[in-house]
Design an enzyme around this catalytic site. Structure first.
Site, short mmCIF file in Angstrom:
data_model
loop_
_atom_site.label_atom_id
_atom_site.label_comp_id
_atom_site.label_asym_id
_atom_site.label_seq_id
_atom_site.Cartn_x
_atom_site.Cartn_y
_atom_site.Cartn_z
N ASN A 7 0.83 -1.19 0.00
CA ASN A 7 0.00 0.00 0.00
C ASN A 7 0.88 1.26 0.00
O ASN A 7 1.52 1.58 1.00
CB ASN A 7 -0.90 -0.04 1.25
CG ASN A 7 -1.87 1.11 1.31
OD1 ASN A 7 -1.57 2.21 0.88
ND2 ASN A 7 -3.04 0.86 1.87
N ASP A 30 -0.51 -4.71 12.23
CA ASP A 30 -1.84 -5.28 12.11
C ASP A 30 -2.78 -4.34 12.84
O ASP A 30 -2.48 -3.87 13.94
CB ASP A 30 -1.90 -6.69 12.70
CG ASP A 30 -3.13 -7.45 12.19
OD1 ASP A 30 -3.55 -7.21 11.04
OD2 ASP A 30 -3.66 -8.28 12.92
N SER A 31 -3.88 -4.03 12.19
CA SER A 31 -4.83 -3.07 12.74
C SER A 31 -6.24 -3.63 12.66
O SER A 31 -6.51 -4.52 11.86
CB SER A 31 -4.79 -1.76 11.93
OG SER A 31 -3.49 -1.24 11.89
N LYS A 53 0.07 3.86 2.68
CA LYS A 53 0.59 3.52 4.02
C LYS A 53 2.09 3.80 4.10
O LYS A 53 2.59 4.36 5.08
CB LYS A 53 0.32 2.05 4.33
CG LYS A 53 0.63 1.67 5.78
CD LYS A 53 0.52 0.18 6.02
CE LYS A 53 -0.89 -0.30 6.17
NZ LYS A 53 -0.95 -1.72 6.63
N TYR A 85 -13.52 1.15 8.41
CA TYR A 85 -14.69 1.47 9.24
C TYR A 85 -14.80 2.95 9.57
O TYR A 85 -15.62 3.35 10.40
CB TYR A 85 -14.64 0.65 10.54
CG TYR A 85 -14.74 -0.85 10.33
CD1 TYR A 85 -15.97 -1.49 10.30
CD2 TYR A 85 -13.59 -1.61 10.17
CE1 TYR A 85 -16.07 -2.87 10.11
CE2 TYR A 85 -13.67 -3.00 9.97
CZ TYR A 85 -14.91 -3.61 9.94
OH TYR A 85 -15.00 -4.96 9.75
N PHE A 109 -10.86 5.16 5.06
CA PHE A 109 -11.13 3.83 4.51
C PHE A 109 -11.57 2.92 5.65
O PHE A 109 -11.63 3.33 6.81
CB PHE A 109 -9.90 3.26 3.80
CG PHE A 109 -8.63 3.34 4.60
CD1 PHE A 109 -8.26 2.31 5.46
CD2 PHE A 109 -7.80 4.45 4.50
CE1 PHE A 109 -7.11 2.39 6.21
CE2 PHE A 109 -6.63 4.53 5.25
CZ PHE A 109 -6.29 3.49 6.10
#
Length: 197
Positions: free
Chosen positions: A13, A72-73, A16, A153, A151
């Site tokens: 990404n 990790d998210s 990111k 939620y 992006f």
């Protein structure tokens, strides 16, 4: 980690990568999997955010020998016993966030407790092993989407102390308080100490 050293971020990404580069500043050179032409899928089958971040960071370091950063998210909802959690990106359909949001909102129908938080766990991996840095953004879930930025939620999440969702905020404002920014700030503090600054 010395200044001007490369840091490999376990992502394709570009957004990111740029966000991380921006936060860490020009003293560090951030590279992505694309820059190293690594395209095989990294299987994230850990049972926690930490485990998945470690899988990514360790894979990249073992593949390249470059100090690596995995993250990790996810979204953790109190009334749903922590779901969607590590399954946030594929809760109702793989990276189909319209469906994922729909599923969460239908599970939350009629529930008054709307407390939730976004979490990012970063794992930094080099020849000395793994170090972890964690950030959380607490807030509440709405009952419907608001806003078109961001992006995941973001359209249903209002951070504490604000009256707008992440998806209604400018990226600059969101990045000041986001879970990823908090985790990266802790990582940057570590790098400065490690560099003797």
């Amino acid at each position: 980690m010395k200044k001007d050293m490369e840091l490999l971020v376990a992502t394709h990404n570009q957004h990111k990568k740029e966000e991380i580069q921006q936060i860490l500043g020009k003293d560090y050179i951030v590279k992505s999997l694309t820059d190293y032409d690594i395209h095989e899928e990294i299987v994230e089958d850990g049972d926690s955010f930490r485990a998945n971040a470690l899988i990514k960071a360790k894979y990249c370091f073992e593949k390249t020998g470059i100090p690596s950063l995995g993250d990790d998210s996810g979204l953790v909802v109190e009334a749903l016993d922590g779901r969607p959690g590590i399954f946030s990106a594929r809760y109702a359909g793989d990276h189909d966030f319209a469906k994922n949001i729909e599923k969460v909102l239908s599970e939350m129908e009629g529930i008054e407790n709307r407390k939730a938080y976004f979490i990012t766990v970063l794992c930094y991996y080099d020849e000395n092993g793994a170090l972890y840095f964690e950030g959380r953004a607490h807030g509440n879930l709405l009952t419907e989407n608001k806003g078109f930025k961001g992006f995941g939620y973001d359209p249903v999440f209002v951070p504490e102390g604000y009256d707008r969702t992440f998806a209604e905020m400018n990226p600059e404002d969101k990045n000041k308080i986001s879970h990823r920014k908090q985790a990266l700030d802790l990582f940057l503090d570590y790098l400065k100490v490690a560099d003797g600054q």
